[in-house]
Design a protein around this motif. Structure first.
Motif, PDB file in Angstrom:
ATOM      1  N   ALA A 136       7.185  -7.081   3.258  1.00 14.05           N
ATOM      2  CA  ALA A 136       7.022  -7.599   4.609  1.00 14.05           C
ATOM      3  C   ALA A 136       7.326  -6.577   5.694  1.00 14.05           C
ATOM      4  O   ALA A 136       6.624  -6.535   6.708  1.00 14.05           O
ATOM      5  CB  ALA A 136       7.897  -8.835   4.796  1.00 14.05           C
ATOM      6  N   THR A 198       3.055  -6.831   5.208  1.00 15.09           N
ATOM      7  CA  THR A 198       2.553  -8.076   5.793  1.00 15.09           C
ATOM      8  C   THR A 198       3.265  -8.441   7.091  1.00 15.09           C
ATOM      9  O   THR A 198       2.741  -9.215   7.884  1.00 15.09           O
ATOM     10  CB  THR A 198       2.720  -9.224   4.795  1.00 15.09           C
ATOM     11  N   GLY A 199       4.458  -7.921   7.306  1.00 12.41           N
ATOM     12  CA  GLY A 199       5.226  -8.241   8.500  1.00 12.41           C
ATOM     13  C   GLY A 199       5.261  -7.101   9.492  1.00 12.41           C
ATOM     14  O   GLY A 199       4.287  -6.356   9.655  1.00 12.41           O
ATOM     15  N   GLU A 236       1.497  -4.539  12.336  1.00 10.31           N
ATOM     16  CA  GLU A 236       2.168  -5.268  13.416  1.00 10.31           C
ATOM     17  C   GLU A 236       3.426  -4.497  13.804  1.00 10.31           C
ATOM     18  O   GLU A 236       4.344  -4.351  12.993  1.00 10.31           O
ATOM     19  CB  GLU A 236       2.527  -6.682  12.968  1.00 10.31           C
ATOM     20  N   LEU A 310       2.474  -7.323  -3.365  1.00 11.03           N
ATOM     21  CA  LEU A 310       2.509  -8.217  -2.211  1.00 11.03           C
ATOM     22  C   LEU A 310       1.965  -7.577  -0.944  1.00 11.03           C
ATOM     23  O   LEU A 310       1.816  -8.249   0.075  1.00 11.03           O
ATOM     24  CB  LEU A 310       3.953  -8.682  -1.963  1.00 11.03           C
ATOM     25  N   LEU A 311       1.666  -6.282  -0.977  1.00 10.05           N
ATOM     26  CA  LEU A 311       1.124  -5.600   0.201  1.00 10.05           C
ATOM     27  C   LEU A 311      -0.328  -6.001   0.427  1.00 10.05           C
ATOM     28  O   LEU A 311      -1.062  -6.329  -0.508  1.00 10.05           O
ATOM     29  CB  LEU A 311       1.222  -4.087   0.023  1.00 10.05           C
ATOM     30  N   VAL A 312      -0.745  -5.939   1.693  1.00  9.31           N
ATOM     31  CA  VAL A 312      -2.133  -6.259   2.052  1.00  9.31           C
ATOM     32  C   VAL A 312      -3.031  -5.097   1.640  1.00  9.31           C
ATOM     33  O   VAL A 312      -2.693  -3.934   1.893  1.00  9.31           O
ATOM     34  CB  VAL A 312      -2.245  -6.519   3.565  1.00  9.31           C
TER      35      VAL A 312
END
Length: 538
Positions: A136, A198-199, A236, A310-312
């Motif tokens: 994240a 993701t974060g 982001e 879990l990474l984009v």
């Protein structure tokens, strides 16, 4: 009418989006042209200039008040100076009749806590432990490092991208900390990690990303290319508070840069190029996956193995990280990029070329054709010249070669070797200054078609035999090239059990007398052709 200047700016920006002209906005809000332009440029008004403090009647007594407040640091808690007691002592002991109680109270209210902090007795700042979710969050920062590059001690910049959960970090060293390096560091890190967090990714107020800091909040005016880059990769950004207060907000990457510098860059590394150093850094990053951070039960690599899925996924299309310039070539066959000068072929003098500036190199294009590629200069006001770019001009002006700056740089880079100098000296003695130098220039032109090492071999062979012409050097260089590319010949099997004839050793052939026999000729066969032409046609 808007109540504050912030509201005024917001109203002007809102009406401008509806299509109102600058003059209409001026009439509607009763402001001038500059106010409208400032509102359209930034949503946050410029802060008012802080006036210098005016002298007051209390100034002569401020050292006395400070002394009383410092004495209170070691006094019993119930026997310390109050504002009233300080004021009374100033009146009784120092005759301060011209000051008032309110003046003393205002000064003591601010100064008491400052003195406590200066003495190390201020309020202790607390740090609250944080929990990071896998895949994240991440942190990014630059750190300066010293490298001995090509024998010279220079300051470079270490880019670090660190995942907060696993502690997996990717590093890259660049010649500068500009926007090109900022982007290329991200591209390398995201490709190495195999995805995008993701974060939020934490940044401080780097110029490569932030064009303007709005007050003491987290709001920023971002650089346009950085906004496009973030949008392309889906990053982001979270910006830390300005100044030293925000340093602890990305303490993971701050500590990571210090750890990496102490463990891998001590002693100072000595390399020929930054590409060589970055290859070493990639290996160190891979090896660091086997270590544990503090008392964590698993290694960085084990945590990253759980975090990486879990990474984009990365976008399919690449993002151009370089900055494009359109520049005019001056009469010295040079272009100026970011205070530094680089050479291009002399045929482009007076024309416009396109230069793509990357973090470590500069690529110059004439239309779609690449015409020059230089390693990016680190210092400001430098010059990087390629001797090959000036050869067409030197053919017409051979006398300019001995003092050419490009020749000095070619010697320093090892492209113009002592073999070149020895052949040049011999050619000058044999043909004269002008013709000998021109012969050397013709040899240098061969470098556009022959590898450098083969050309040097050809020069050495031609110098040994006394062949001081460009044609002789080309012949010897091609022999060297053929010797490198020719496959090893296998010995032919003997027929009928007889042993094959072995060639003479090279040492024996060298002692043989020269072959003075004339070359074979086919001139005697020409008479047969004449007889055929003289025969009548049936």
């Amino acid at each position: 009418m808007p109540k504050s200047k912030v509201d005024l700016y917001a109203a002007i920006r809102r009406d401008a989006k509806t299509g109102l002209s600058s003059r209409a906005l001026q009439r509607k809000y009763g402001v001038g042209f500059l106010t409208v332009q400032k509102a359209l440029t930034s949503a946050w008004p410029e802060p008012r200039k802080k006036l210098p403090p005016r002298p007051t009647r209390l100034d002569p007594y401020k050292p006395l008040i400070d002394e009383m407040l410092r004495a209170d640091l070691d006094a019993p808690r119930k026997q310390r100076h109050t504002v009233k007691r300080i004021f009374e002592r100033l009146l009784d002991e120092h005759g301060a009749d011209e000051i008032s109680y309110q003046m003393v109270r205002g000064y003591v209210a601010d100064r008491r806590e400052e003195i406590r902090v200066q003495a190390g007795r201020g309020v202790v700042e607390a740090f609250v432990p944080q929990t990071h979710k896998p895949g994240a969050e991440a942190e990014v920062d630059f750190g300066d490092v010293t490298v001995r590059l090509a024998g010279e001690l220079v300051t470079c910049y270490l880019f670090a991208f660190r995942l907060s959960y696993s502690g997996k970090a990717v590093h890259r060293i660049f010649a500068s900390a500009g926007q090109e390096a900022f982007f290329e560091g991200h591209v390398h890190a995201l490709n190495t990690l195999g995805g995008v967090p993701t974060g939020k990714v934490r940044y401080d107020n780097l110029r490569a990303a932030v064009a303007q800091v709005l007050g003491f909040s987290r709001h920023r005016v971002e650089a346009e290319r950085w906004t496009a880059f973030r949008s392309h990769y889906g990053l982001e950004a979270l910006y830390c508070q300005p100044g030293i207060r925000g340093a602890h907000e990305k303490g993971g990457v701050e500590g990571q840069i210090g750890w990496f510098r102490r463990n891998h860059l001590v002693p100072v590394p000595e390399v020929a190029t930054l590409a060589e150093l970055n290859a070493m850094i990639d290996r160190w990053d891979q090896e660091d996956e086997d270590r544990r951070i503090r008392a964590r039960p698993r290694t960085i690599g084990e945590y990253f193995a759980a975090e990486q899925p879990l990474l984009v996924p990365l976008p399919q299309e690449p993002f151009e990280t370089g900055r494009l310039f359109t520049l005019r070539v001056d009469r010295y066959s040079q272009i100026s990029v970011r205070t530094n000068r680089y050479s291009v072929p002399v045929r482009l003098i007076g024309r416009n070329v396109r230069a793509m500036l990357h973090a470590s190199e500069l690529v110059v294009y004439d239309g779609r054709d690449e015409v020059a590629r230089h390693e990016r200069l680190i210092a400001k006001g430098g010059t990087r010249l390629e001797l090959d770019h000036y050869l067409e001009a030197l053919v017409r002006k051979p006398g300019a070669l001995p003092g050419a700056t490009a020749l000095d740089q070619a010697r320093s880079a090892g492209r113009f070797t002592p073999v070149h100098d020895a052949w040049w000296d011999a050619a000058v003695k044999a043909h004269g200054e002008r013709d000998g130098t021109r012969a050397l220039i013709e040899v240098l032109l061969l470098g556009r078609h022959l590898p450098h090492e083969h050309l040097v071999t050809g020069l050495a062979a031609a110098l040994k035999t006394g062949a001081l012409t460009a044609d002789a050097v080309a012949l010897e260089a091609r022999k060297a090239a053929d010797a490198d590319t020719a496959p090893a010949e296998a010995p032919e099997p003997s027929a009928g059990g007889r042993t094959s004839i072995a060639p003479l050793p090279a040492a024996v052939r060298a002692r043989l007398p020269p072959d003075k026999r004339p070359l074979p000729s086919v001139a005697h066969y020409d008479q047969l052709l004449r007889l055929r032409r003289d025969r009548p046609t049936p």
